[in-house]
Scaffold this motif. Structure first.
Motif, short mmCIF file in Angstrom:
data_model
loop_
_atom_site.label_atom_id
_atom_site.label_comp_id
_atom_site.label_asym_id
_atom_site.label_seq_id
_atom_site.Cartn_x
_atom_site.Cartn_y
_atom_site.Cartn_z
N LYS A 123 0.75 -2.85 8.25
CA LYS A 123 1.42 -3.13 7.00
C LYS A 123 2.41 -2.00 6.68
CE LYS A 123 0.42 -3.69 2.05
NZ LYS A 123 -0.66 -3.77 1.02
N GLY A 124 3.61 -2.36 6.34
CA GLY A 124 4.65 -1.38 6.04
C GLY A 124 5.52 -1.05 7.24
N ASP A 125 5.09 -1.40 8.47
CA ASP A 125 5.88 -1.17 9.68
C ASP A 125 6.51 -2.47 10.15
OD1 ASP A 125 5.17 1.46 9.58
OD2 ASP A 125 3.63 1.33 11.15
N LEU A 126 7.57 -2.33 10.94
CA LEU A 126 8.26 -3.51 11.45
C LEU A 126 8.14 -3.66 12.96
CD1 LEU A 126 11.56 -3.44 9.34
CD2 LEU A 126 9.56 -4.91 9.03
N ASN A 127 7.55 -2.67 13.65
CA ASN A 127 7.41 -2.78 15.10
C ASN A 127 6.25 -1.94 15.60
OD1 ASN A 127 8.62 0.00 15.65
ND2 ASN A 127 10.32 -1.01 14.61
N ALA A 128 5.89 -2.16 16.86
CA ALA A 128 4.82 -1.43 17.52
C ALA A 128 5.07 -1.48 19.02
CB ALA A 128 3.45 -2.01 17.16
N LYS A 129 4.20 -0.85 19.81
CA LYS A 129 4.39 -0.77 21.25
C LYS A 129 3.10 -1.04 22.00
CE LYS A 129 4.51 3.18 23.54
NZ LYS A 129 4.92 4.50 24.12
N ALA A 130 3.21 -1.77 23.09
CA ALA A 130 2.12 -1.94 24.05
C ALA A 130 2.51 -1.21 25.33
CB ALA A 130 1.89 -3.43 24.33
N VAL A 131 1.52 -0.93 26.17
CA VAL A 131 1.78 -0.32 27.47
C VAL A 131 1.08 -1.15 28.53
CG1 VAL A 131 1.52 1.71 28.93
CG2 VAL A 131 2.00 1.99 26.49
N CYS A 132 1.84 -1.55 29.53
CA CYS A 132 1.27 -2.26 30.67
C CYS A 132 1.18 -1.27 31.83
CB CYS A 132 2.15 -3.45 31.04
SG CYS A 132 1.46 -4.46 32.38
N HIS A 133 -0.04 -1.01 32.30
CA HIS A 133 -0.26 -0.07 33.40
C HIS A 133 -0.17 -0.82 34.73
CE1 HIS A 133 -1.48 2.98 30.55
NE2 HIS A 133 -2.39 2.17 30.04
N ILE A 134 0.66 -0.33 35.64
CA ILE A 134 0.84 -0.94 36.96
C ILE A 134 0.32 0.02 38.01
CG2 ILE A 134 2.51 -1.88 38.60
CD1 ILE A 134 4.32 -2.48 36.21
N ASP A 135 -0.57 -0.45 38.88
CA ASP A 135 -1.22 0.38 39.89
C ASP A 135 -0.57 0.11 41.25
OD1 ASP A 135 -2.85 1.77 41.58
OD2 ASP A 135 -4.73 0.88 40.91
N LEU A 136 0.19 1.08 41.76
CA LEU A 136 0.90 0.90 43.02
C LEU A 136 -0.04 0.94 44.22
CD1 LEU A 136 4.20 2.90 42.45
CD2 LEU A 136 3.66 0.53 41.94
N ALA A 137 -1.19 1.61 44.09
CA ALA A 137 -2.17 1.62 45.18
C ALA A 137 -2.70 0.21 45.41
CB ALA A 137 -3.30 2.59 44.86
N THR A 138 -2.96 -0.50 44.34
CA THR A 138 -3.41 -1.89 44.46
C THR A 138 -2.29 -2.78 44.99
OG1 THR A 138 -4.93 -1.55 42.61
CG2 THR A 138 -4.45 -3.83 43.22
N LEU A 139 -1.07 -2.52 44.56
CA LEU A 139 0.07 -3.32 45.02
C LEU A 139 0.27 -3.18 46.52
CD1 LEU A 139 2.33 -5.22 44.21
CD2 LEU A 139 3.75 -3.22 43.68
N ARG A 140 -0.08 -2.05 47.09
CA ARG A 140 0.03 -1.85 48.54
C ARG A 140 -0.86 -2.82 49.32
NH1 ARG A 140 2.50 2.61 50.82
NH2 ARG A 140 3.26 4.18 49.35
N GLN A 141 -1.90 -3.32 48.70
CA GLN A 141 -2.78 -4.28 49.36
C GLN A 141 -2.11 -5.64 49.48
OE1 GLN A 141 -6.51 -4.27 47.22
NE2 GLN A 141 -6.56 -2.04 47.11
N HIS A 142 -0.99 -5.82 48.79
CA HIS A 142 -0.21 -7.06 48.89
C HIS A 142 1.04 -6.76 49.72
CE1 HIS A 142 -2.71 -9.10 45.84
NE2 HIS A 142 -2.82 -7.89 45.32
#
Length: 325
Positions: A123-142
């Motif tokens: 209340k009183g604010d107009l915006n906020a932030k989320a963070v999406c964590h990306i794991d490159l070690a897991t991506l290497r398995q693809h």
């Protein structure tokens, strides 16, 4: 007397104009409140978001969202985000039609997590932030060398409705960066072994896949050419100034010939908070051309590549500034 009448007429006209303006403004404000909604602040196609790789080979992708309007926010608004594979599918077909080999890949599930199950615009604010964590070690398995997109949408919103689709969906093109990635100028040469053929090769783009690794494409290949994925060459930047050069595809039979790198720092006369950082990469290798009918066609690539960029002094506290003549 005439002057007094004129004065009263002018005053009345002015008051009527002010009253009309007030009613008009109130009508506009009522209309704005009626259409108030939550939205993604960076919506649509997003390819210029900075995505530096952390020391643990993860990436933190910020996702900003808010509530529109100029009349403020008088309540907590609860927003949930989700990945929207359908939007990427529609985008790919619209852009590439039946050329499916050119489609952007959806970042595989399991390679990313949101930092919270839901988010609050207080209340009183107009915006906020989320963070999406990306794991490159897991991506290497693809396949870490693919061009990935993460499509994100506002899945639900409590307190204000979810806005129109074009404002609540975003396609994040994943362009990971490290200290060595980027567009390099310079020239190289490509020579066909056993023949007199040779050609000049312009600079290269290096794509980050870990905090100290980048990849490029062999010889004169780049992402615009068919079959470029077969020619991925990875360079690991070692602290001693050497490069470990390997191929993702064993079929090209890559033979490293030379590989080293160095960086130099210069005074930034336009910003005292920063330095100019010059990275120079010298690389050479031989490889097979898999697209020729003759299986024995091999090339030698040799090049010296340079990249200049402005960096903050705080990010390079041990930088030795070169003395220019």
């Amino acid at each position: 007397m005439k002057r007094n009448i004129f004065k009263h007429i002018c005053q009345g006209t002015l008051l009527a104009a002010v009253a009309l303006c007030t009613v008009s403004c109130e009508d506009e404000l009522d209309s704005e409140l009626f259409t108030k909604y939550s939205y993604l602040m960076n919506n649509g196609w997003q390819e210029n978001i900075e995505m530096p790789i952390n020391d643990d080979n993860t990436v933190d992708l910020p996702v900003y969202f808010g509530v529109n309007g100029t009349s403020g926010n008088d309540k907590d608004i609860i927003v949930k985000l989700d990945v929207d594979a359908d939007t990427l599918s529609l985008f790919n077909f619209d852009k590439f039609k039946n050329e499916t080999a050119s489609y952007y890949d959806l970042l595989p599930a399991g390679c990313y997590t949101f930092d919270k199950p839901q988010y609050t615009i207080p209340k009183g604010d107009l915006n906020a932030k989320a963070v999406c964590h990306i794991d490159l070690a897991t991506l290497r398995q693809h396949d870490i060398y693919n061009e990935y997109v993460l499509p994100i949408k506002i899945a639900s919103s409590e307190g204000e409705v979810v806005g129109p689709s074009r404002y609540t969906k975003a396609l994040y093109y994943l362009n990971f960066t490290n200290k060595y990635s980027g567009v390099y100028a310079g020239n190289g040469t490509i020579k066909q072994l056993g023949t007199s053929y040779s050609a000049e090769v312009a600079g290269k783009q290096l794509y980050a896949i870990s905090k100290d690794e980048c990849y490029m494409y062999a010889g004169n290949m780049d992402r615009t050419k068919t079959g470029h994925k077969k020619y991925v060459v990875t360079a690991k930047f070692n602290d001693d100034g050497t490069l470990d050069v390997t191929a993702n595809n064993e079929a090209i039979a890559l033979v490293p010939l030379k590989g080293h790198w160095q960086q130099k720092f210069y005074t930034n006369v336009s910003d005292s908070r920063k330095l100019i950082r010059m990275v120079t990469v010298t690389i050479g290798y031989e490889y097979s051309d898999l697209d020729k009918a003759d299986d024995n066609v091999r090339y030698r690539y040799e090049g010296t590549l340079t990249k200049s960029e402005d960096v903050f002094k705080k990010d390079f506290p041990n930088a030795k500034v070169e003395v220019e003549d």
